[in-house]
Each structure stands twice: as C-alpha cells, then as structure tokens.
Motif scaffolding. Sequence first.
Motif, PDB file in Angstrom:
ATOM      1  N   TYR A  32     128.523  99.378  61.908  1.00  0.00           N
ATOM      2  CA  TYR A  32     130.115  99.801  62.154  1.00  0.00           C
ATOM      3  C   TYR A  32     130.171 101.319  62.383  1.00  0.00           C
ATOM      4  O   TYR A  32     130.817 101.892  63.204  1.00  0.00           O
ATOM      5  N   GLY A  33     129.909 102.042  61.252  1.00  0.00           N
ATOM      6  CA  GLY A  33     129.666 103.484  61.274  1.00  0.00           C
ATOM      7  C   GLY A  33     129.151 104.171  62.630  1.00  0.00           C
ATOM      8  O   GLY A  33     129.705 104.987  63.257  1.00  0.00           O
ATOM      9  N   PRO A  34     127.704 103.740  62.815  1.00  0.00           N
ATOM     10  CA  PRO A  34     127.204 104.265  63.834  1.00  0.00           C
ATOM     11  C   PRO A  34     127.603 104.079  65.107  1.00  0.00           C
ATOM     12  O   PRO A  34     127.937 104.937  66.157  1.00  0.00           O
ATOM     13  N   LEU A  35     128.406 102.705  65.302  1.00  0.00           N
ATOM     14  CA  LEU A  35     128.906 102.557  66.724  1.00  0.00           C
ATOM     15  C   LEU A  35     130.373 103.184  66.558  1.00  0.00           C
ATOM     16  O   LEU A  35     130.721 103.716  67.719  1.00  0.00           O
ATOM     17  N   LYS A  36     131.046 103.679  65.861  1.00  0.00           N
ATOM     18  CA  LYS A  36     132.323 104.207  65.810  1.00  0.00           C
ATOM     19  C   LYS A  36     132.026 105.819  65.977  1.00  0.00           C
ATOM     20  O   LYS A  36     132.714 106.530  66.953  1.00  0.00           O
ATOM     21  N   ALA A  37     130.930 106.155  65.651  1.00  0.00           N
ATOM     22  CA  ALA A  37     130.469 107.457  65.905  1.00  0.00           C
ATOM     23  C   ALA A  37     130.037 107.638  67.321  1.00  0.00           C
ATOM     24  O   ALA A  37     130.401 108.719  68.148  1.00  0.00           O
ATOM     25  N   ALA A  38     129.369 106.553  67.840  1.00  0.00           N
ATOM     26  CA  ALA A  38     129.041 106.775  69.378  1.00  0.00           C
ATOM     27  C   ALA A  38     130.451 106.612  70.151  1.00  0.00           C
ATOM     28  O   ALA A  38     130.218 107.107  71.266  1.00  0.00           O
ATOM     29  N   CYS A  39     131.261 105.988  69.471  1.00  0.00           N
ATOM     30  CA  CYS A  39     132.759 105.892  70.412  1.00  0.00           C
ATOM     31  C   CYS A  39     133.514 107.034  70.452  1.00  0.00           C
ATOM     32  O   CYS A  39     133.979 107.551  71.410  1.00  0.00           O
ATOM     33  N   GLU A  40     133.247 108.036  69.359  1.00  0.00           N
ATOM     34  CA  GLU A  40     133.898 109.241  69.196  1.00  0.00           C
ATOM     35  C   GLU A  40     133.270 110.154  70.247  1.00  0.00           C
ATOM     36  O   GLU A  40     133.839 110.963  71.333  1.00  0.00           O
ATOM     37  N   ARG A  41     131.739 110.091  70.441  1.00  0.00           N
ATOM     38  CA  ARG A  41     131.168 110.906  71.630  1.00  0.00           C
ATOM     39  C   ARG A  41     131.698 110.370  73.083  1.00  0.00           C
ATOM     40  O   ARG A  41     131.699 111.271  73.855  1.00  0.00           O
ATOM     41  N   GLU A  42     131.887 109.200  73.114  1.00  0.00           N
ATOM     42  CA  GLU A  42     132.188 108.893  74.562  1.00  0.00           C
ATOM     43  C   GLU A  42     133.701 108.912  74.735  1.00  0.00           C
ATOM     44  O   GLU A  42     133.977 109.418  75.927  1.00  0.00           O
ATOM     45  N   ALA A  43     134.547 109.201  73.860  1.00  0.00           N
ATOM     46  CA  ALA A  43     135.695 109.732  73.979  1.00  0.00           C
ATOM     47  C   ALA A  43     135.902 110.961  74.303  1.00  0.00           C
ATOM     48  O   ALA A  43     136.508 111.333  75.033  1.00  0.00           O
ATOM     49  N   GLU A  44     135.054 111.850  73.593  1.00  0.00           N
ATOM     50  CA  GLU A  44     135.066 113.359  74.118  1.00  0.00           C
ATOM     51  C   GLU A  44     134.392 113.440  75.355  1.00  0.00           C
ATOM     52  O   GLU A  44     134.907 114.515  76.091  1.00  0.00           O
ATOM     53  N   LYS A  45     133.692 112.525  75.979  1.00  0.00           N
ATOM     54  CA  LYS A  45     133.001 112.818  77.354  1.00  0.00           C
ATOM     55  C   LYS A  45     134.151 112.420  78.274  1.00  0.00           C
ATOM     56  O   LYS A  45     134.128 113.203  79.167  1.00  0.00           O
ATOM     57  N   TRP A  46     134.995 111.614  78.121  1.00  0.00           N
ATOM     58  CA  TRP A  46     135.745 110.939  79.156  1.00  0.00           C
ATOM     59  C   TRP A  46     137.208 111.842  79.028  1.00  0.00           C
ATOM     60  O   TRP A  46     138.064 111.775  80.096  1.00  0.00           O
ATOM     61  N   PHE A  47     137.351 112.166  77.832  1.00  0.00           N
ATOM     62  CA  PHE A  47     138.828 112.792  77.721  1.00  0.00           C
ATOM     63  C   PHE A  47     138.647 114.201  77.040  1.00  0.00           C
ATOM     64  O   PHE A  47     139.286 114.669  76.178  1.00  0.00           O
ATOM     65  N   THR A  48     137.502 114.919  77.854  1.00  0.00           N
ATOM     66  CA  THR A  48     137.192 116.428  77.231  1.00  0.00           C
ATOM     67  C   THR A  48     138.348 117.108  76.975  1.00  0.00           C
ATOM     68  O   THR A  48     139.403 117.258  77.877  1.00  0.00           O
ATOM     69  N   GLY A  49     138.612 117.871  75.927  1.00  0.00           N
ATOM     70  CA  GLY A  49     139.997 118.791  75.690  1.00  0.00           C
ATOM     71  C   GLY A  49     141.093 117.970  75.550  1.00  0.00           C
ATOM     72  O   GLY A  49     142.013 118.802  74.877  1.00  0.00           O
ATOM     73  N   ILE A  50     141.319 116.801  75.524  1.00  0.00           N
ATOM     74  CA  ILE A  50     142.471 116.024  75.241  1.00  0.00           C
ATOM     75  C   ILE A  50     142.435 115.041  74.120  1.00  0.00           C
ATOM     76  O   ILE A  50     143.308 114.048  73.943  1.00  0.00           O
ATOM     77  N   THR A  51     141.469 115.141  73.546  1.00  0.00           N
ATOM     78  CA  THR A  51     141.075 113.927  72.673  1.00  0.00           C
ATOM     79  C   THR A  51     141.538 114.339  71.149  1.00  0.00           C
ATOM     80  O   THR A  51     141.311 115.481  70.722  1.00  0.00           O
ATOM     81  N   THR A  52     142.293 113.246  70.331  1.00  0.00           N
ATOM     82  CA  THR A  52     142.201 113.440  68.855  1.00  0.00           C
ATOM     83  C   THR A  52     141.651 112.362  68.178  1.00  0.00           C
ATOM     84  O   THR A  52     141.976 111.069  68.671  1.00  0.00           O
TER      85      THR A  52
END
Length: 383
Positions: A174-194
């Motif tokens: 659960y934790g590792p995958l959520k962390a990976a999701c965060e990294r993916e979010a920053e990749k696709w929505f760079t600069g507009i991610t919360t």
Amino acid sequence: MSISRRNLIKLGALAGALGLSSQKILAGQAAGRARNPLRILILGGTGFIGPYQVRYALSRGHQVTVFNRGQREADLPAAVEFLRGDRDDGSLDALKGREWDVCIDNPTRVPFWVRDAGQILKGQVGQYIFVSTISVYADNSQPNASEDSTLETYPGKDVMKETSKSLAADKSLYGPLKAACEREAEKWFTGITTIVRPGLIVGPNDPTDRFTYWPVRLARGGEVLAPGDGHDPVQIIDARDLSEWMIRMAESRTFGTFNATGPNYRMSMAAMLHGIRATNSAGAKLNWVSAEFLKGQKVAPWSDMPAWLPGQGKTAGFGSRDISRALAAGLTFRPLSTTAIETLEWFSALPAERKAKLDAGIEPGREAEVLAAWRAQQAGGST
C-alpha cells in the motif's frame, strides 16, 4: 454582517456548552460562495470522502463532475454531472476533450491509474490534487517528521504492472504503491500538483470502523481494554475537515505536499479515549494494558486496537507527523467530541446486520479473556 463583542462572547459561551470552538462557529457562519467558481472533476466521488467533497464544493458554488464505474451507490445531489468509466481496464473515453480547473484523485492506489489519467488530462486541468497517505514514509520511528522524509520504494521489478487486485492481496504494498503514484503525479502534472497525505480518516460513513470502534465500545460501558499506557501519540482527521480543506486548497490553487492529519496539538491515546468517553454517560472503565502483554496475547495494534500503534521503536513517530504545512495552508478541525458523537449517531442508525459485527476492534469475548489474563498477571498469577 458584523459581529459585536457582546455577540462574540455569547457565541463563545454557546460553543463551550456544546463542546465547540468559537472559531469553528464563526468559520461556519462565514462560509459561503467562492469568489471564483471552479469546474471540479473528482475521480471517484462515491467513497468515504468523495460525497463530502461534492456537497461542500456545490455549497461554495462550484460545478462538480464525478468519474467512476457507477458500481457504488451514492446519494449525491442532482447538480452533479456523472461520467462513467473503469480505470482498471483503461476505459477513460468519457474524460477526453474536456477541461476542468481542478482534478481531485481520490481512489487511486496503483500508479498506472495516474499515468492513464495523465495521458488524457495533461494540459486539460489547472491543478491535480492527489490523495495519498502518511503510509508512504519509509521510516516511522522519528516523531515530528516532515513531508521531506524519505519515501517507500517499490520492491518489485515493474511497478506499472501492479493492479488494484494485487494490492488488495498484499497490503504491504500500500505505502510503496502510493509513493509511486505520487511520483507519477509529479511527472504528468509537473508544477500543478498538490499531494495530500492523510492520516487515519474518521467520522460518519467510515466503512473501516477503525475509529468507530471506540465510540461504539465506550458507549457500551463496562470494562474496556485500552492499549499501552495511554501516552502513545494518536493522529486522526475527520473526513469532513479533510474534504472541505481540499476544496479550499483548490480555490486558492495551493500546490505542494502536505501531511493532512490532526489535531493541531499532541493527542495521546488516553486523551482520545477519555475525550470520547466524555460524550456519553455509560461510565466505561479503561484498563490500560501494556504493549508487550498485548503482543504476547496476539492482540494486534491498529486492527484489534484501532487507531493505535505503540509509541516506541519502529512506530514511535507514526502518530506524530509534522502537520505545520497543512496548518499554515488553512487546515482546521472540528472538536473530537463532535466527531465522536456524530460517528456514533451515524452508526446507531445503520441496519442491524451492519451493526452486528464491526470491521475493526477486538471481539467482546476475546476482550474479556485478555483482561482476565492481564489481571491474573498483575495479581502474580500465571499468564
């Protein structure tokens, strides 16, 4: 409407009588329409926090669209626009060719969901708010650790091949995958991610019973098994406080990463249980049993003793994450008494079959056995 000093004092007195804060009353009175209405897309929207987000956003004058599979019933207002699709199989056509001011991603637990949404919504939304978890941290042993702490890493070869089903089968991911999701979010929505990292989310409509157990158990009265010595720190967040704050974060276009839990003071397990007990007249007696003894009795933290983890060793800092960023960004809290009372009221109104067995917490018979064993040990008898 202005408020005179005399009326302010009256509000403060009323707040005290109700277990509320004058700040909360004034905040509720001041709540109204947002200055700039937003077009809000909520991925999910029918789970625990989604309906609270939807109703608060509508009350603020925003337009709300929810995207999900349509498999879970939700009593959402008629003003909501519903789009259907399945992120597990990539059925996202309903999102194509549309624009929103903000996207709130509630249910995502596997990173390919973020990737697939990013491929469609990149450049089509002005802000992407991702609901993560404080379980993303690699180390929970240090109290007051900030959002800059090291995150979990995925132990396998290809994180994009993980599915929601595999996560359900292996909760350690659960934790590792959520962390990976965060990294993916920053990749696709760079600069507009919360990135929002909640702690234990509690309150009415909670499907997990991880907080509900305590209002229900303490309202039943009698001898209650309480974990540890009462000093272990606990952090929780009412789903309504979390949801409303996230909508305000969208209104202010606040970006960054935030630990979103509470309250805004150090709360011990004893403070939480005594606070909940004070909301009823059952007169439950708390019996504090050491973590070591509970371990020997195979009474598990978090599941058998919900909301609690030992305040020593590897979990010493889990219940005391630094939330100063979220506080500075306007996160507020309703009183524990309000959450406890309204959670119990909600649970009491559920069908009998739902109330028959809580999804978290020790069974009554087993609780009595552990208390008897504890008393025997304290009296010098055999364990």
